[in-house]
Design an enzyme around this catalytic site. Structure first.
Site, PDB file in Angstrom:
ATOM      1  N   HIS A   1      24.034  17.070  30.120  1.00  0.00           N
ATOM      2  CA  HIS A   1      23.901  17.639  28.776  1.00  0.00           C
ATOM      3  C   HIS A   1      22.894  16.879  27.914  1.00  0.00           C
ATOM      4  CE1 HIS A   1      25.029  19.982  25.343  1.00  0.00           C
ATOM      5  NE2 HIS A   1      25.409  18.928  24.664  1.00  0.00           N
TER       6      HIS A   1
ATOM      7  N   SER B   1      22.836  21.830  21.709  1.00  0.00           N
ATOM      8  CA  SER B   1      24.270  21.540  21.681  1.00  0.00           C
ATOM      9  C   SER B   1      24.886  22.094  20.386  1.00  0.00           C
ATOM     10  CB  SER B   1      24.472  20.018  21.830  1.00  0.00           C
ATOM     11  OG  SER B   1      25.815  19.722  22.093  1.00  0.00           O
TER      12      SER B   1
ATOM     13  N   ASP C   1      23.977  20.117  33.509  1.00  0.00           N
ATOM     14  CA  ASP C   1      24.897  20.046  32.364  1.00  0.00           C
ATOM     15  C   ASP C   1      26.299  20.438  32.812  1.00  0.00           C
ATOM     16  OD1 ASP C   1      26.213  20.287  29.896  1.00  0.00           O
ATOM     17  OD2 ASP C   1      24.423  21.082  28.905  1.00  0.00           O
TER      18      ASP C   1
END
Lengths: 394, 394
Positions: A369, A170, A336
């Site tokens: 995610h 991320s 995600d």
């Protein structure tokens, strides 16, 4: 206790320091820069403290160092148990440690609190050099590249000229990408998980609504809330921002699997404020973050991500990613909905086109995610195989 | 001007009334119930006004009536131009009108403002019978089933015993489903677009954060803001709630296609409040809704959707959907990240299993959930073909 820096002088450690539970582990070291730090966006910080943790021992040739880059609300405590000032175990504890996938008996693992954050590295809650009061609204906007340069400064002090691997997910993956683009000669390999070459308008939109949730809270007070009587700041706003984020960090299947339509309150008569279990879950995550995170850091680091674009000032993303020369692993998560397939395809295509040896892995998860912080059984072996392979080649 | 009701008496029209631009069009008729209205959730409304619009003419056998059910922030103005009190053209204007897909030269089309809304039908801003002051926090929670019952009451008054078709998207699709479950003998066909048999935890989560955006606004004042000096109510909160919704009404591809990383402000030096184009777009949609919508209605109708579950009190969704007997068209949008594929599969499987003739269509769109309000070239022919087919069979 001080580790020698590249010029042989001891690192000035201004933060708390304690031996970890394992030999060679270090926690919350801090290192101060000795000159002002000019930021990409035009601001200047007169002094910077960089807080970090390390696990394992740097070998004689300084060739076994691995940098972990944490995500938005993460911190340097990537591994190890909870303890004073650390309410939870390390965010990658199942994969970092002695005998684990990132084996700290083999590797010297480093994780650094990001610039602009609130866990020891200079950020909006830090004292301004002029009046020693918190920066608050005076804190300048920083960028992924600024964060990476603080990490490079620390690497110099630690004696790490070249990382065996720079790894992040991320927002951490944004840093890993920037490392490989900014300092190709200092990165032997790079792993970017569930990340992107540039923030999308979808991500910027989510970021904006999170920002507004905080700004709409009267207790935010324009960013200068640290001396308020209740000492709490914009707690309601930060909790709301976190709830919003928590939804798009997960997935439809993940929430359905866990909560479906289960309720907290009896629903025999309808009330506007009766809650479903999923609401209680979001409330919990909001409260949990508000207890440990600074709202101004939340605003700032979301802006860091919005501004993230490896192509800025480099002739575009294709040209920027062509600078990457090291073996690279791009990993994504099928479910995600925040860092979408389009972004993963772009990373793979542009890095491949630039000529860097590219591996790709998809983490199989229903959890969206957040999968890279959940699916340790997949993340661990993936990192072990990739980093071991790099170590063998050196 | 009054249309005869089923018992031959004129409909008491308490709202504004004007001839449309086309013969046979009626706008903003209202009909009052003559007894108190007991709600599914336990509340009672002593009187109800139902505001609606109609287009076309009911034929002698009352067999050409089509009910359109609007979505969360929609209203009865499904077709026709903008005008006084109508800032925009009808939300399905390209597909409803003389010679259009839902041809008002053939069909008598009706659209009703939902109970709990803010466009003429009784809602939180309406006067409480006791003191004629706005209900505000006193307004009870209503449900999809309550909304459908107000529509059934209107159908009685209009002389429509059986709808040729009940059609809706999103929250309107929930109503269409409930019509076919509650009143199978009154529905000759049903179309539910981008909707669901029951709200998912993902949708409830989004609903919760929208609610909190409003509740966190001090101007909300517990729901009793109508007599505040500025007269505005929780505008900031409502704007934020709409921004949040606007993101998940669209898609990554849609926003990327339109905005990518274009900026409003020059980004030569970084500022926390510099905006990307997508932020400006979200701001615009927030402001636009706040000008025309009541925050309490927004809270309430989101709760209506959270509570939506055709299976409640009916032995589950499978048993409930097995009540549907009429030909049914389920349409979904491939890029919809709010009403996800899982929900579409459930609808198709359970309605099919129940034995109702089922058609399925996927609207091809990059625009996500909002596709049913954008892809008129697909929505129009799809409705034309389905409803024409039903009309021929009767």
């Amino acid at each position: 206790m001080s580790r020698p820096s590249t010029d042989g002088s001891p690192i000035p450690a201004s933060g708390a320091w304690r031996e970890g539970d394992h030999p060679g582990w270090r926690q919350f070291e801090t290192v101060c820069s000795d000159r002002c730090f000019a930021l990409e966006g035009g601001g200047i910080l007169d002094e910077i403290t960089v807080a970090y943790e390390t696990w394992g021992t740097l070998d004689a040739s300084a060739s076994n160092a691995v940098l972990l880059c944490h995500a938005l609300t993460g911190d340097a405590h990537a591994a190890g148990p909870s303890g004073p000032g650390q309410p939870t175990d390390g965010w990658w504890d199942p994969v970092v440690g002695p005998g684990k996938a990132l084996d700290t008996d083999r590797y010297f693992v480093v994780c650094v609190n990001v610039l602009g954050g609130c866990q020891g590295t200079t950020g909006p809650a830090s004292p301004h050099p002029e009046d020693r009061k918190p920066y608050g609204s005076r804190f300048p906007v920083v960028s992924t590249r600024d964060i990476v340069r603080t990490q490079a400064m620390l690497a110099d002090r630690l004696g790490v000229q070249k990382w065996l691997s720079v790894i992040g997910g991320s927002m951490g993956g944004m840093q890993a990408l920037e490392w490989a683009v900014m300092f190709p000669e200092r990165v032997a390999s790079m792993v970017s998980i569930a990340s992107t070459a540039a923030a999308s308008p979808l991500q910027i939109g989510w970021s904006e609504v999170g920002r507004l949730a905080i700004v709409n809270d009267p207790a935010w007070n324009g960013g200068d809330y640290y001396d308020q009587a209740d000492g709490e700041g914009p707690t309601d706003g930060l909790m709301l921002a976190r709830r919003i984020a928590q939804i798009h960090y997960r997935s439809d299947d993940s929430l359905e699997d866990r909560f479906s339509r289960a309720t907290v309150d009896k629903m025999d008569r309808f009330n506007l404020w009766d809650r479903f279990q999923v609401e209680s879950y979001l409330d919990y995550h909001g409260q949990k973050l508000a207890r440990r995170f600074d709202a101004n850091s939340y605003l700032l680091l979301n802006k860091v991500m919005d501004l993230h674009d490896v192509g800025r000032g480099r002739g575009g993303r294709e040209a920027a990613l062509a600078r990457i020369t090291c073996p690279t692993l791009i990993a994504s998560i099928g479910s995600d909905m925040l860092y979408t397939p389009r972004q993963q395809v772009e990373l793979r295509e542009l890095i491949s086109a630039g000529g860097a040896p590219l591996e790709y892995a998809e983490i199989d998860s229903i959890h969206g995610h957040d999968g890279f912080l959940i699916e340790f059984d997949q993340v661990g072996p993936m990192l072990d195989e990739f980093v071991s392979g790099i170590a063998k080649e050196r």
